[in-house]
Design an enzyme around this catalytic site. Structure first.
Site, mmCIF file in Angstrom:
data_model
loop_
_atom_site.group_PDB
_atom_site.id
_atom_site.type_symbol
_atom_site.label_atom_id
_atom_site.label_comp_id
_atom_site.label_asym_id
_atom_site.label_seq_id
_atom_site.Cartn_x
_atom_site.Cartn_y
_atom_site.Cartn_z
ATOM 1 N N ASP A 87 -3.059 41.217 -9.159
ATOM 2 C CA ASP A 87 -1.846 40.686 -9.987
ATOM 3 C C ASP A 87 -1.097 39.542 -9.488
ATOM 4 O O ASP A 87 -0.852 38.745 -10.063
ATOM 5 C CB ASP A 87 -0.729 41.994 -10.264
ATOM 6 C CG ASP A 87 -1.153 42.793 -11.253
ATOM 7 O OD1 ASP A 87 -2.065 42.770 -12.116
ATOM 8 O OD2 ASP A 87 -0.778 44.124 -11.111
ATOM 9 N N LYS B 250 -2.619 52.933 -10.302
ATOM 10 C CA LYS B 250 -2.749 52.207 -9.408
ATOM 11 C C LYS B 250 -2.612 52.561 -7.882
ATOM 12 O O LYS B 250 -3.143 51.964 -7.153
ATOM 13 C CB LYS B 250 -1.829 50.846 -9.518
ATOM 14 C CG LYS B 250 -2.393 49.931 -10.750
ATOM 15 C CD LYS B 250 -1.274 48.633 -11.039
ATOM 16 C CE LYS B 250 -1.671 47.636 -12.347
ATOM 17 N NZ LYS B 250 -0.907 46.633 -12.168
ATOM 18 N N GLY C 231 13.290 41.964 -8.785
ATOM 19 C CA GLY C 231 12.311 43.037 -8.865
ATOM 20 C C GLY C 231 11.815 43.556 -7.784
ATOM 21 O O GLY C 231 11.469 42.678 -6.737
ATOM 22 N N ALA C 232 11.423 44.834 -7.724
ATOM 23 C CA ALA C 232 10.615 45.523 -6.550
ATOM 24 C C ALA C 232 9.890 46.394 -7.048
ATOM 25 O O ALA C 232 9.443 47.250 -6.370
ATOM 26 C CB ALA C 232 11.759 45.955 -5.507
ATOM 27 N N ALA D 198 4.755 44.893 -10.276
ATOM 28 C CA ALA D 198 4.442 43.316 -10.551
ATOM 29 C C ALA D 198 5.129 42.467 -9.642
ATOM 30 O O ALA D 198 4.640 41.618 -8.925
ATOM 31 C CB ALA D 198 4.916 43.244 -12.092
HETATM 32 P P1 NAD Z 1 8.072 49.043 -12.511
HETATM 33 O O1 NAD Z 1 8.792 50.143 -13.110
HETATM 34 O O2 NAD Z 1 7.065 49.213 -11.250
HETATM 35 O O3 NAD Z 1 9.338 48.196 -11.813
HETATM 36 C C1 NAD Z 1 10.539 47.926 -12.665
HETATM 37 C C2 NAD Z 1 11.378 46.919 -11.889
HETATM 38 O O4 NAD Z 1 12.394 46.448 -13.049
HETATM 39 C C3 NAD Z 1 12.257 47.628 -10.688
HETATM 40 O O5 NAD Z 1 12.474 46.725 -9.965
HETATM 41 C C4 NAD Z 1 13.375 47.979 -11.255
HETATM 42 O O6 NAD Z 1 14.569 47.871 -10.482
HETATM 43 C C5 NAD Z 1 13.560 46.806 -12.502
HETATM 44 N N1 NAD Z 1 14.313 46.880 -13.665
HETATM 45 C C6 NAD Z 1 13.936 47.807 -14.722
HETATM 46 N N2 NAD Z 1 14.807 47.665 -15.823
HETATM 47 C C7 NAD Z 1 15.831 46.841 -15.299
HETATM 48 C C8 NAD Z 1 17.142 46.489 -15.864
HETATM 49 N N3 NAD Z 1 17.509 46.719 -17.035
HETATM 50 N N4 NAD Z 1 17.790 45.193 -15.057
HETATM 51 C C9 NAD Z 1 17.398 44.715 -14.025
HETATM 52 N N5 NAD Z 1 16.316 45.504 -13.355
HETATM 53 C C10 NAD Z 1 15.592 46.221 -14.002
HETATM 54 O O7 NAD Z 1 7.511 47.898 -13.554
HETATM 55 P P2 NAD Z 1 6.440 46.954 -13.381
HETATM 56 O O8 NAD Z 1 4.916 47.728 -13.324
HETATM 57 O O9 NAD Z 1 6.538 46.271 -12.133
HETATM 58 O O10 NAD Z 1 6.526 46.079 -14.723
HETATM 59 C C11 NAD Z 1 7.648 45.022 -14.899
HETATM 60 C C12 NAD Z 1 7.506 44.076 -15.806
HETATM 61 O O11 NAD Z 1 6.178 43.364 -15.701
HETATM 62 C C13 NAD Z 1 7.025 45.069 -17.215
HETATM 63 O O12 NAD Z 1 7.827 44.126 -18.265
HETATM 64 C C14 NAD Z 1 5.519 44.801 -17.332
HETATM 65 O O13 NAD Z 1 5.006 44.442 -18.665
HETATM 66 C C15 NAD Z 1 5.317 43.269 -16.758
HETATM 67 N N6 NAD Z 1 3.992 43.074 -16.076
HETATM 68 C C16 NAD Z 1 3.418 41.916 -16.387
HETATM 69 C C17 NAD Z 1 2.230 41.689 -15.906
HETATM 70 C C18 NAD Z 1 1.442 40.500 -16.038
HETATM 71 O O14 NAD Z 1 0.416 40.165 -15.914
HETATM 72 N N7 NAD Z 1 2.140 39.427 -16.718
HETATM 73 C C19 NAD Z 1 1.565 42.652 -15.012
HETATM 74 C C20 NAD Z 1 2.253 43.797 -14.615
HETATM 75 C C21 NAD Z 1 3.590 43.940 -15.215
#
Ligand code: NAD
Length: 292
Positions: free
Chosen positions: A109, A73, A133-134, A137
Protein backbone atom coordinates in the site's frame (compact mmCIF):
# COMPACT_ATOMS: atom_id res chain seq x y z
CA UNK A 1 -11.18 -15.77 -20.55
CA UNK A 2 -12.48 -19.40 -20.63
CA UNK A 3 -10.30 -20.12 -23.68
CA UNK A 4 -7.25 -19.26 -21.59
CA UNK A 5 -7.97 -21.73 -18.81
CA UNK A 6 -6.32 -25.10 -19.20
CA UNK A 7 -5.13 -27.98 -17.07
CA UNK A 8 -1.90 -26.12 -16.41
CA UNK A 9 -3.43 -22.80 -15.35
CA UNK A 10 -2.17 -21.58 -11.97
CA UNK A 11 -4.46 -19.93 -9.44
CA UNK A 12 -3.97 -16.52 -7.86
CA UNK A 13 -6.46 -14.61 -5.82
CA UNK A 14 -7.65 -12.15 -3.25
CA UNK A 15 -8.88 -12.92 0.27
CA UNK A 16 -10.93 -10.64 2.53
CA UNK A 17 -14.56 -9.80 3.26
CA UNK A 18 -16.53 -8.34 1.59
CA UNK A 19 -14.80 -8.82 -1.78
CA UNK A 20 -17.73 -8.74 -4.23
CA UNK A 21 -16.96 -5.13 -5.26
CA UNK A 22 -13.25 -5.75 -5.89
CA UNK A 23 -11.69 -4.64 -9.17
CA UNK A 24 -8.65 -6.90 -8.61
CA UNK A 25 -9.84 -9.97 -10.61
CA UNK A 26 -10.51 -7.77 -13.64
CA UNK A 27 -7.14 -6.01 -13.31
CA UNK A 28 -4.93 -9.06 -12.76
CA UNK A 29 -6.70 -11.22 -15.37
CA UNK A 30 -6.28 -8.39 -17.90
CA UNK A 31 -2.55 -8.32 -17.14
CA UNK A 32 -2.17 -12.12 -17.35
CA UNK A 33 -3.88 -12.04 -20.75
CA UNK A 34 -1.69 -9.11 -21.81
CA UNK A 35 1.55 -10.90 -20.87
CA UNK A 36 0.30 -14.35 -21.96
CA UNK A 37 0.78 -15.73 -18.43
CA UNK A 38 -0.97 -19.00 -17.57
CA UNK A 39 -2.72 -17.79 -14.40
CA UNK A 40 -6.32 -17.06 -13.41
CA UNK A 41 -7.27 -14.71 -10.55
CA UNK A 42 -10.37 -15.10 -8.35
CA UNK A 43 -11.67 -13.38 -5.21
CA UNK A 44 -12.52 -15.45 -2.10
CA UNK A 45 -14.69 -14.23 0.77
CA UNK A 46 -12.55 -15.06 3.80
CA UNK A 47 -13.17 -13.80 7.34
CA UNK A 48 -10.39 -13.10 9.84
CA UNK A 49 -10.81 -16.42 11.67
CA UNK A 50 -10.42 -18.33 8.37
CA UNK A 51 -7.01 -16.88 7.44
CA UNK A 52 -5.09 -19.92 8.74
CA UNK A 53 -7.15 -22.29 6.59
CA UNK A 54 -6.79 -19.94 3.61
CA UNK A 55 -3.00 -20.03 3.98
CA UNK A 56 -3.11 -23.85 4.03
CA UNK A 57 -5.11 -23.60 0.79
CA UNK A 58 -2.54 -21.24 -0.77
CA UNK A 59 0.11 -23.92 -0.17
CA UNK A 60 -2.06 -26.93 -1.08
CA UNK A 61 -3.36 -25.37 -4.31
CA UNK A 62 0.15 -24.08 -5.10
CA UNK A 63 -1.14 -20.56 -5.63
CA UNK A 64 1.74 -18.37 -6.81
CA UNK A 65 0.38 -15.39 -4.97
CA UNK A 66 -2.51 -13.94 -3.05
CA UNK A 67 -3.63 -10.42 -2.23
CA UNK A 68 -5.11 -9.70 1.18
CA UNK A 69 -7.68 -7.06 2.01
CA UNK A 70 -9.69 -6.07 5.09
CA UNK A 71 -10.29 -7.56 7.61
CA UNK A 72 -7.47 -10.10 7.09
CA UNK A 73 -4.37 -7.91 6.66
CA UNK A 74 -3.15 -7.99 10.30
CA UNK A 75 -4.06 -11.62 10.96
CA UNK A 76 -2.14 -12.84 7.88
CA UNK A 77 1.18 -11.71 9.46
CA UNK A 78 1.04 -14.69 11.86
CA UNK A 79 1.09 -17.24 9.05
CA UNK A 80 4.04 -15.92 7.01
CA UNK A 81 7.44 -17.61 6.85
CA UNK A 82 9.04 -14.27 6.06
CA UNK A 83 8.02 -10.60 6.03
CA UNK A 84 9.24 -7.61 4.01
CA UNK A 85 10.52 -4.68 6.08
CA UNK A 86 7.32 -2.70 5.42
CA UNK A 87 5.01 -5.60 6.35
CA UNK A 88 6.99 -6.25 9.54
CA UNK A 89 6.96 -2.61 10.70
CA UNK A 90 3.33 -1.97 9.72
CA UNK A 91 2.23 -5.33 11.16
CA UNK A 92 0.09 -6.10 8.14
CA UNK A 93 0.28 -7.97 4.84
CA UNK A 94 -1.54 -7.20 1.59
CA UNK A 95 0.50 -9.38 -0.79
CA UNK A 96 1.70 -12.96 -0.31
CA UNK A 97 4.26 -14.56 -2.60
CA UNK A 98 4.44 -18.36 -2.50
CA UNK A 99 7.86 -19.77 -3.39
CA UNK A 100 7.36 -23.55 -3.34
CA UNK A 101 5.37 -23.45 -0.10
CA UNK A 102 7.39 -20.73 1.58
CA UNK A 103 5.16 -17.68 2.08
CA UNK A 104 6.56 -14.13 2.13
CA UNK A 105 4.25 -11.34 3.24
CA UNK A 106 4.62 -7.88 1.72
CA UNK A 107 2.81 -4.58 2.28
CA UNK A 108 2.54 -2.68 -1.01
CA UNK A 109 0.00 0.00 0.00
CA UNK A 110 2.80 2.42 0.90
CA UNK A 111 4.73 1.57 -2.28
CA UNK A 112 1.53 2.29 -4.21
CA UNK A 113 1.28 5.70 -2.56
CA UNK A 114 4.94 6.58 -3.24
CA UNK A 115 4.80 5.37 -6.86
CA UNK A 116 1.57 7.27 -7.46
CA UNK A 117 3.24 10.45 -6.22
CA UNK A 118 6.20 9.70 -8.50
CA UNK A 119 3.85 9.21 -11.47
CA UNK A 120 2.61 12.72 -10.64
CA UNK A 121 6.14 14.15 -10.54
CA UNK A 122 6.52 14.23 -6.73
CA UNK A 123 9.45 12.55 -4.91
CA UNK A 124 9.21 11.48 -1.27
CA UNK A 125 12.98 11.24 -0.70
CA UNK A 126 14.18 14.22 1.34
CA UNK A 127 10.69 15.67 1.73
CA UNK A 128 9.00 16.94 4.90
CA UNK A 129 5.59 15.38 5.29
CA UNK A 130 2.44 15.87 7.34
CA UNK A 131 0.28 12.74 7.37
CA UNK A 132 -3.22 12.85 8.84
CA UNK A 133 -4.33 9.48 10.23
CA UNK A 134 -2.91 6.35 11.83
CA UNK A 135 -5.11 3.54 10.50
CA UNK A 136 -4.12 0.89 7.97
CA UNK A 137 -3.60 3.15 4.96
CA UNK A 138 -1.87 5.98 6.86
CA UNK A 139 0.50 3.63 8.72
CA UNK A 140 1.54 1.89 5.48
CA UNK A 141 2.29 5.31 3.96
CA UNK A 142 4.22 6.51 7.00
CA UNK A 143 6.40 3.39 7.07
CA UNK A 144 7.11 3.34 3.31
CA UNK A 145 7.90 7.06 3.18
CA UNK A 146 10.33 6.65 6.11
CA UNK A 147 11.94 3.64 4.37
CA UNK A 148 12.16 5.66 1.15
CA UNK A 149 14.06 8.53 2.77
CA UNK A 150 11.49 11.18 3.78
CA UNK A 151 13.28 13.78 5.93
CA UNK A 152 10.47 14.09 8.48
CA UNK A 153 6.93 12.91 9.10
CA UNK A 154 4.47 14.67 11.42
CA UNK A 155 1.50 12.43 12.19
CA UNK A 156 -1.80 13.98 13.29
CA UNK A 157 -4.73 11.87 14.48
CA UNK A 158 -7.95 12.48 16.43
CA UNK A 159 -7.90 11.39 20.08
CA UNK A 160 -9.25 7.93 19.24
CA UNK A 161 -7.58 4.50 19.68
CA UNK A 162 -5.57 5.05 16.46
CA UNK A 163 -3.53 7.75 18.24
CA UNK A 164 -1.77 4.96 20.22
CA UNK A 165 -0.99 3.21 16.94
CA UNK A 166 0.63 6.42 15.69
CA UNK A 167 2.86 6.48 18.77
CA UNK A 168 3.77 2.82 18.23
CA UNK A 169 4.66 3.52 14.57
CA UNK A 170 6.79 6.51 15.59
CA UNK A 171 8.63 4.36 18.16
CA UNK A 172 9.25 1.61 15.58
CA UNK A 173 10.53 4.11 13.00
CA UNK A 174 12.86 5.72 15.53
CA UNK A 175 14.83 2.44 15.55
CA UNK A 176 14.21 1.30 11.96
CA UNK A 177 14.75 4.60 10.11
CA UNK A 178 16.53 6.95 12.56
CA UNK A 179 17.34 9.44 9.78
CA UNK A 180 13.63 10.23 9.37
CA UNK A 181 12.25 12.40 12.20
CA UNK A 182 8.75 11.20 13.20
CA UNK A 183 6.52 13.16 15.57
CA UNK A 184 2.94 12.54 16.72
CA UNK A 185 0.31 15.18 17.50
CA UNK A 186 -3.40 15.17 18.32
CA UNK A 187 -5.53 16.51 15.48
CA UNK A 188 -7.09 19.18 17.73
CA UNK A 189 -3.63 20.71 18.33
CA UNK A 190 -4.30 23.27 15.58
CA UNK A 191 -1.31 25.42 16.46
CA UNK A 192 1.07 22.50 15.79
CA UNK A 193 -0.92 21.53 12.68
CA UNK A 194 -0.50 25.02 11.23
CA UNK A 195 3.23 25.10 12.08
CA UNK A 196 3.97 21.61 10.72
CA UNK A 197 2.03 22.21 7.47
CA UNK A 198 3.83 25.55 7.02
CA UNK A 199 7.16 23.67 7.12
CA UNK A 200 6.02 20.71 4.99
CA UNK A 201 6.45 19.83 1.31
CA UNK A 202 3.66 17.23 1.23
CA UNK A 203 0.36 17.02 3.16
CA UNK A 204 -1.48 13.68 3.09
CA UNK A 205 -4.98 12.80 4.22
CA UNK A 206 -4.62 9.15 5.25
CA UNK A 207 -7.98 9.00 7.05
CA UNK A 208 -11.43 8.14 5.73
CA UNK A 209 -12.53 11.76 6.20
CA UNK A 210 -14.07 12.99 2.96
CA UNK A 211 -15.09 9.54 1.76
CA UNK A 212 -18.68 9.06 0.54
CA UNK A 213 -21.25 9.37 2.11
CA UNK A 214 -19.32 12.00 4.15
CA UNK A 215 -17.95 13.79 1.09
CA UNK A 216 -18.47 17.20 2.70
CA UNK A 217 -15.97 16.39 5.47
CA UNK A 218 -12.43 17.79 5.39
CA UNK A 219 -9.80 17.85 8.12
CA UNK A 220 -8.36 21.17 6.92
CA UNK A 221 -11.13 23.70 7.48
CA UNK A 222 -8.81 26.71 7.72
CA UNK A 223 -7.54 27.10 4.16
CA UNK A 224 -4.94 29.69 5.23
CA UNK A 225 -2.90 26.63 6.36
CA UNK A 226 -2.39 25.78 2.66
CA UNK A 227 -0.04 27.47 0.20
CA UNK A 228 0.53 26.87 -3.52
CA UNK A 229 3.98 25.20 -3.04
CA UNK A 230 2.42 22.45 -0.92
CA UNK A 231 1.59 19.09 -2.55
CA UNK A 232 -1.69 17.72 -1.16
CA UNK A 233 -2.48 13.99 -1.51
CA UNK A 234 -5.48 11.95 -0.39
CA UNK A 235 -5.94 8.20 0.12
CA UNK A 236 -9.69 8.51 -0.41
CA UNK A 237 -10.72 7.62 -3.99
CA UNK A 238 -14.50 7.84 -3.68
CA UNK A 239 -15.12 10.62 -4.67
CA UNK A 240 -12.13 10.84 -7.03
CA UNK A 241 -11.57 14.44 -5.93
CA UNK A 242 -12.27 14.94 -2.23
CA UNK A 243 -13.28 18.28 -0.74
CA UNK A 244 -9.71 18.63 0.63
CA UNK A 245 -8.22 18.13 -2.85
CA UNK A 246 -10.70 20.48 -4.53
CA UNK A 247 -10.03 23.25 -2.00
CA UNK A 248 -6.26 22.69 -2.17
CA UNK A 249 -6.42 22.83 -5.99
CA UNK A 250 -8.31 26.12 -5.71
CA UNK A 251 -5.51 27.47 -3.47
CA UNK A 252 -3.06 26.49 -6.25
CA UNK A 253 -1.57 23.32 -4.72
CA UNK A 254 -0.62 20.31 -6.81
CA UNK A 255 -3.07 17.57 -5.78
CA UNK A 256 -2.89 13.78 -6.03
CA UNK A 257 -5.96 11.56 -5.51
CA UNK A 258 -6.21 8.07 -3.99
CA UNK A 259 -7.24 6.14 -7.10
CA UNK A 260 -3.69 5.95 -8.42
CA UNK A 261 -2.43 4.55 -5.11
CA UNK A 262 -4.84 1.64 -5.52
CA UNK A 263 -3.55 0.96 -9.03
CA UNK A 264 0.13 1.26 -8.10
CA UNK A 265 -0.13 -1.00 -5.02
CA UNK A 266 -1.55 -3.63 -7.38
CA UNK A 267 1.27 -2.98 -9.84
CA UNK A 268 3.82 -3.54 -7.06
CA UNK A 269 2.14 -6.84 -6.14
CA UNK A 270 2.06 -7.89 -9.82
CA UNK A 271 5.80 -7.35 -10.07
CA UNK A 272 6.39 -9.44 -6.94
CA UNK A 273 4.30 -12.31 -8.37
CA UNK A 274 5.56 -12.28 -11.95
CA UNK A 275 8.78 -10.25 -12.05
CA UNK A 276 7.10 -8.16 -14.77
CA UNK A 277 6.01 -4.55 -14.84
CA UNK A 278 2.28 -4.21 -14.84
CA UNK A 279 0.98 -2.74 -18.13
CA UNK A 280 -0.52 0.21 -16.26
CA UNK A 281 -1.17 2.44 -19.27
CA UNK A 282 -2.71 -0.40 -21.28
CA UNK A 283 -4.95 -1.33 -18.35
CA UNK A 284 -6.07 2.29 -17.97
CA UNK A 285 -6.86 2.41 -21.70
CA UNK A 286 -8.85 -0.84 -21.35
CA UNK A 287 -10.81 0.65 -18.43
CA UNK A 288 -11.60 3.71 -20.51
CA UNK A 289 -12.82 1.45 -23.32
CA UNK A 290 -15.10 -0.31 -20.82
CA UNK A 291 -16.45 3.12 -19.82
CA UNK A 292 -15.03 2.98 -16.26
P1 NAD B 1 -8.79 2.57 9.30
O1 NAD B 1 -10.12 2.28 9.90
O2 NAD B 1 -7.68 1.62 9.52
O3 NAD B 1 -8.29 4.01 9.83
C1 NAD B 1 -9.14 5.11 9.87
C2 NAD B 1 -8.34 6.38 10.18
O4 NAD B 1 -9.19 7.49 9.93
C3 NAD B 1 -7.90 6.52 11.63
O5 NAD B 1 -6.68 7.22 11.68
C4 NAD B 1 -9.02 7.35 12.25
O6 NAD B 1 -8.57 8.06 13.39
C5 NAD B 1 -9.33 8.28 11.11
N1 NAD B 1 -10.68 8.82 11.03
C6 NAD B 1 -11.82 8.13 10.81
N2 NAD B 1 -12.85 8.99 10.73
C7 NAD B 1 -12.35 10.23 10.89
C8 NAD B 1 -12.92 11.53 10.93
N3 NAD B 1 -14.22 11.75 10.74
N4 NAD B 1 -12.10 12.57 11.15
C9 NAD B 1 -10.79 12.38 11.32
N5 NAD B 1 -10.20 11.18 11.29
C10 NAD B 1 -10.97 10.13 11.08
O7 NAD B 1 -9.06 2.80 7.76
P2 NAD B 1 -8.05 2.61 6.53
O8 NAD B 1 -8.12 1.21 6.08
O9 NAD B 1 -6.74 3.19 6.87
O10 NAD B 1 -8.78 3.48 5.40
C11 NAD B 1 -8.79 4.90 5.47
C12 NAD B 1 -9.19 5.44 4.12
O11 NAD B 1 -8.19 5.09 3.18
C13 NAD B 1 -10.49 4.87 3.55
O12 NAD B 1 -11.19 5.93 2.93
C14 NAD B 1 -10.04 3.87 2.51
O13 NAD B 1 -10.97 3.74 1.46
C15 NAD B 1 -8.77 4.53 2.02
N6 NAD B 1 -7.80 3.59 1.46
C16 NAD B 1 -7.31 3.90 0.23
C17 NAD B 1 -6.37 3.07 -0.34
C18 NAD B 1 -5.86 3.41 -1.72
O14 NAD B 1 -5.20 2.57 -2.33
N7 NAD B 1 -6.12 4.60 -2.22
C19 NAD B 1 -5.90 1.94 0.34
C20 NAD B 1 -6.41 1.67 1.60
C21 NAD B 1 -7.37 2.52 2.16
Amino acid sequence: MEQRIKGTTGLMGLIGSPIGHSGSPDMYNFCFRYHGLDYAYLAFDIKEDQVGEAMDAVRTLRMRGCNVTMPCKNETVKYMDELSAAARIVGAVNTIVNDNGRLTGHMTDGVGFVNNLRANGVEVKGSRMVILGAGGAATAIQVQCALDGAASISIFNPRDPFLERAKHTAAMLETETPECRVQVFAMDDTESLRREIAQADILVNGTSAGMKPHAKTTLITDLTMLRPELVVADVVYNPLETRLLREAREVGCKTVGGKGMLLWQGAAAYQLYTGLEMPVEEYQAYLKEQGE
